[in-house]
Scaffold this active site. Sequence first.
Site, short mmCIF file in Angstrom:
data_model
loop_
_atom_site.label_atom_id
_atom_site.label_comp_id
_atom_site.label_asym_id
_atom_site.label_seq_id
_atom_site.Cartn_x
_atom_site.Cartn_y
_atom_site.Cartn_z
N SER A 200 -19.25 0.97 -25.76
CA SER A 200 -18.86 2.35 -25.96
C SER A 200 -17.50 2.56 -25.32
O SER A 200 -17.24 2.06 -24.22
CB SER A 200 -19.91 3.25 -25.32
OG SER A 200 -19.45 4.57 -25.31
N ALA A 201 -16.62 3.32 -25.99
CA ALA A 201 -15.26 3.53 -25.46
C ALA A 201 -15.21 4.56 -24.34
O ALA A 201 -14.48 4.40 -23.37
CB ALA A 201 -14.33 3.96 -26.59
N THR A 238 -15.00 5.81 -43.58
CA THR A 238 -13.64 5.79 -43.03
C THR A 238 -13.66 5.42 -41.55
O THR A 238 -14.42 6.00 -40.77
CB THR A 238 -12.99 7.18 -43.20
OG1 THR A 238 -13.13 7.56 -44.56
CG2 THR A 238 -11.53 7.16 -42.80
N CYS A 326 -36.49 18.82 -15.43
CA CYS A 326 -36.18 20.21 -15.74
C CYS A 326 -34.98 20.33 -16.66
O CYS A 326 -34.71 21.39 -17.19
CB CYS A 326 -35.95 21.01 -14.48
SG CYS A 326 -37.48 21.71 -13.89
#
Lengths: 389, 137
Positions: A200-201, A238, A326
Site C-alpha cells: 500500500s502506498a 484506467t 466502541c
Amino acid sequence: MRVYLDNGTTTQVAKEVVDAMLPYFTEKFGHPIFPYSLGLEAAEAVERSQRAIAETINAKPEEVIFTSGATQANDMAIRGVAYANRHRGRHIITTKVENPSVLRVCERLEKEGFRVDYLPVDGEGFVDIAELEKRLTEETILVSVANVNDEIGTIQPVDEIGEILRGRKEKIYFHVNAAAGYGRVRIDVRKIGADLLSLSAHKVHGPKGVGALFITENTPIEPVSYGYISMFKLKPGTENVPGIVGFGRAAELMAENFDRDIFNMRRLRDRLMAGLEEIPHTVINGPRGEKRSPANVSCSFKGVEGESMMLHLDLNGISVATGSACSTTKLEPSHVLTAIGVKAAVAHGTIRFTLSRYSTEEEIDYTLSVVPRVVEQLRRISPVKPEQL
Amino acid sequence: MTVEYTERGMLKYSEKLLERFRNPKNIGEMENPTVVAEEGDPQCGDMFRMFLKIENNRIVDAKFLSFGCAANIATGDVTVDLIKGKTVAEAEKLQIKEIAEALGGLPAIKMHCAVLSYKTLKKALAEYHKSSTVSQG
C-alpha cells in the site's frame, strides 16, 4: 503541539511525492492505453514506478501490478488464486490475526465452498508454525500471512513459512500481506518465497488509493474484475497514473531513507514504550525488540476505555488509534487482541501509537507528558478499578 | 453488506455530545447516596454506576461514573441533568428518546449508550422503591 502517531492507519504524503505527482494531473494526463505521445508518457511513468517498487522487494518490474490499495490487492490475490486452483483443492490457510481485507475475503470463499483454517497465535502474536504444518493437506492451495501485524507489530517468521511451503510436494501458493510491514521491515520476496505480496502506498508517505500486488509470472490466477485492459490483464480499467507515480517516488524515498528511518523509529518506539510502562496497570501488547515493528507501540491502560482516551488525546493535539470496540458497530474488542489472549475488558482500553519517518523525540516526550494525565483523569471517573482487571 | 462491515467512519458526534464529553458536569463519586446502581459490563466495553440522593421522593442530587466511550460519558451526564430536581415519579417517566434528543441525537451504533444509562437509572429507582418499602415496613 500537534502530534501524529497514527501512521499505521495512514501517513503524511512526502513533499517530494506530491511534487512528482502534480504534472500527471495537468500536463502529463494521458491514458496509457494508446501509444500516442501522451499515452506513452503515462505508460513510461507507470513502468518507472514498477521498477522503483520492484527494487524495494527484490522483484522483477513486470511482477508488480497496481491496484487501488492493499485491500484490493489482497482480494485479487486470495480469490484469484483460489478460483484458478480450485480444481486442485479447496483448502486455504491463514491466521486469526489478519487484516479484515484478508479475513472477510476468506469468509466469502468459505461461503463459496472453500475450507479455510485460521491459525492461532501465541501471546505475542506469533503464528504457530507447528500448527501450520499439521494443517497442510494435499488439498491446500494457498497460505496467506501478513509479514507484520498491523495492530500489535509482531513480525511473523514468513521466511520460515515460505521454506515449509517450498518443501511440499504439491505447490502451495504463498501470499503475504505486507501493507503494515512495508517500510518497517526489509522485504525480499525471493527470500520469503512469496508468490504474491500486497503493498500500500499511503502507509509509506505515498498517496491514498493506490497499492500494488507482486505476483510471480507462473502463479495461476483469475482476475476478479473485468473490463478494458490497459496495462495489466489482472487489473482492468484506467490506471491511477498520478497515484502510481506518487507510489513510485514514495518507494524510492523509502529505499533511500530505510536504515535511518528504522533506526530512528526503533529508538523512539523504545523511548515511548519505556515511558508508557511507568504508568501503573499498563500492559504492552506484542513482542519487544527485533521481532517487533520499529513503528508500533500497542498499549492497554486498565480501567480506561479506548475511545474516550483517543478523543482526550485528540483534545491535546495527539492522534492515535484505539482497539476499543466502541469505535465499531460490532461492539467486540479487536480480533487481534482477543487472539493473543487479552481479556475483553482490558482490550477496550487499548491505544495504538504508530511512528513514521517524520516522528521526533519532542513529539514522544510531549506525548509522554500528556498520556499519564489523561489515564489518571479517566481512571478517576471509571467505576472499573484497574486492580480488578 | 454495508451495515455489517461499516466499522468506523460513520461515527459523527454532535457538537452537544462532544461538549458534554469534554466537560461533564455530573461525573464523580457521591458520599452517602440514597441508592447506587450499576449496569453494563467492562467486558462489553461500557459500564455505568449511578448515585442518587433522594429526599421526600425528590432527587436532590445525582452523579455517575463511567467506563466507556464519549457517547457513554455524554449520555450519563445528560441523563443525570434530566432527572436532577425531579420527583421519583417524574424521573420514572424519562424515555430513552429524550436522552438522545438532549444530546442533539446519537449515532445509530451508539444508541445502546442511551439504553444503558436509562437502564442504570431504572435500576437505581427500583432499588430506591425496594429500600423505602423495607424501611417503611
